[in-house]
Design an enzyme around this catalytic site. Sequence first.
Site, PDB file in Angstrom:
ATOM      1  N   ASP A 259      -2.947   5.459  -5.196  1.00  0.00           N
ATOM      2  CA  ASP A 259      -3.903   6.446  -5.696  1.00  0.00           C
ATOM      3  C   ASP A 259      -3.285   7.435  -6.666  1.00  0.00           C
ATOM      4  O   ASP A 259      -3.975   8.068  -7.438  1.00  0.00           O
ATOM      5  CB  ASP A 259      -4.530   7.212  -4.526  1.00  0.00           C
ATOM      6  CG  ASP A 259      -3.543   8.186  -3.901  1.00  0.00           C
ATOM      7  OD1 ASP A 259      -2.365   7.815  -3.770  1.00  0.00           O
ATOM      8  OD2 ASP A 259      -3.945   9.302  -3.580  1.00  0.00           O
TER       9      ASP A 259
ATOM     10  N   VAL B 126       0.824  -1.211   0.000  1.00  0.00           N
ATOM     11  CA  VAL B 126       0.000   0.000   0.000  1.00  0.00           C
ATOM     12  C   VAL B 126       0.850   1.250   0.000  1.00  0.00           C
ATOM     13  O   VAL B 126       1.841   1.363   0.710  1.00  0.00           O
ATOM     14  CB  VAL B 126      -0.952   0.097   1.219  1.00  0.00           C
ATOM     15  CG1 VAL B 126      -2.178  -0.745   1.035  1.00  0.00           C
ATOM     16  CG2 VAL B 126      -0.248  -0.258   2.506  1.00  0.00           C
ATOM     17  N   ASP B 127       0.416   2.183  -0.809  1.00  0.00           N
ATOM     18  CA  ASP B 127       1.015   3.504  -0.830  1.00  0.00           C
ATOM     19  C   ASP B 127       0.536   4.216   0.439  1.00  0.00           C
ATOM     20  O   ASP B 127      -0.570   3.980   0.899  1.00  0.00           O
ATOM     21  CB  ASP B 127       0.476   4.164  -2.105  1.00  0.00           C
ATOM     22  CG  ASP B 127       0.652   5.651  -2.143  1.00  0.00           C
ATOM     23  OD1 ASP B 127       1.818   6.074  -2.118  1.00  0.00           O
ATOM     24  OD2 ASP B 127      -0.348   6.374  -2.199  1.00  0.00           O
ATOM     25  N   LYS B 128       1.398   5.042   1.026  1.00  0.00           N
ATOM     26  CA  LYS B 128       0.981   5.697   2.273  1.00  0.00           C
ATOM     27  C   LYS B 128       0.023   6.867   2.015  1.00  0.00           C
ATOM     28  O   LYS B 128      -1.119   6.849   2.455  1.00  0.00           O
ATOM     29  CB  LYS B 128       2.214   6.202   3.039  1.00  0.00           C
ATOM     30  CG  LYS B 128       1.832   6.963   4.324  1.00  0.00           C
ATOM     31  CD  LYS B 128       3.037   7.261   5.195  1.00  0.00           C
ATOM     32  CE  LYS B 128       3.861   8.425   4.733  1.00  0.00           C
ATOM     33  NZ  LYS B 128       3.417   9.740   5.195  1.00  0.00           N
ATOM     34  N   THR B 129       0.538   7.857   1.260  1.00  0.00           N
ATOM     35  CA  THR B 129      -0.223   9.093   1.103  1.00  0.00           C
ATOM     36  C   THR B 129      -1.457   8.888   0.241  1.00  0.00           C
ATOM     37  O   THR B 129      -1.345   8.454  -0.899  1.00  0.00           O
ATOM     38  CB  THR B 129       0.673  10.174   0.466  1.00  0.00           C
ATOM     39  OG1 THR B 129       1.946  10.110   1.087  1.00  0.00           O
ATOM     40  CG2 THR B 129       0.075  11.543   0.637  1.00  0.00           C
TER      41      THR B 129
END
Length: 350
Positions: free
Chosen positions: A238, A38-41
Amino acid sequence: LATPMAIMVGTGRGATAGVLIRNAEALERLESVDTLVVDKTGTLTEGRPEVVQVTAANGFSERDGATLAAAGEVGSEHPLAAAIARHAARLSIEVPRADEFAAVPGKGVVARVGGRRVAFGNAAMMQDLGVPLEGIADAAEALARRGQTVMFLAVDGRLAGVVSVADPIKKSTPEAIAALHGEGLRIVMLTGDSRVSAEAVARELGIDEVRAEVLPGEKRQVVAELQRQGRIVAMAGDGAHDAPALAEAAVGIAMGTGADVAIERAGITPVKGDLRAIVRARRLSRAPMRNIRQNLFLAFVYNAIGVPVAAGVLYPVLGTLISPIWAGAAMTLSSVSVIGNALRLRHVAL
Ligand code: ADP
Ligand code: MG
């Protein structure tokens, strides 16, 4: 009919639960995924950072810092740039014009403001520009340890200030992480942010592994590397920079609140950008496969009985054949059974 009906009804069920599924492969592969990157931001966090603190250095004021940072960010589309702009607006700062603007992906921005060279970005950017951070590094690290993103402002090659920004964790994230762990998934966080602030967020959420300070162009390689180690990876992100990594993963998951390019590359899109939808999609992934097997059974069982009887296997013993009327009815009934069974998928609990 057996397969497309199940896929169609299954994806329809997903859509009503807020999960868009691009195709059958995405659904099928999700069942075997063991690692979620997963991407954080914007994926774990709201993606709407706000400035917490501006610290001035070397004779600049906090207001100078906010002003020059905002001027430097004018040409940037990064969420951090929006945070800086909102902060300047709150202080009623009139942002001066900037030219020679350049964005350095994963690092920051440079521009010329009123004849001064302004650079605003992370520690790596300051290092590239040869701007020393001594005297401020400890304070910056303390902010990062609280999970904040720390950015440095340099004016004409000298440090002028530090801006720290906090991006709140989405309310749904802790529950989503727990549910994903419950599904037996290993969760890897991927971010361009500094190691210290990434680890602070990861610790709070109980994330298994952290890959921090990853440049936008390297995200795809991280996914590829995990897959080479034999993991079956789903990647959730995202941003536009996440798109290649989404395409690389066995299953790409784009937050519906994110960039269009990411959504285009993704097999699965949680409409509201809610990670809990991944758990729902995974539960959903099992149901259509089971349903397809049942459908194939229903489709073949009529033929397996009807064709031999029509061909006369029972004729010598019982004198039974199948009249064309009954054959036609059986044919129709097999389709009806398959459709009826597939429609049950509308009621799968997610
Ligand atoms: P993420 O993976 O969290 O989306 P990015 O790769 O976009 O992160 O950025 C990584 C880091 O680079 C940010 O945490 C920030 O410190 C710095 N950075 C990137 N773009 C900008 C910008 N426009 N202004 C200031 N800093 C930036
Ligand atoms: Mg990003």
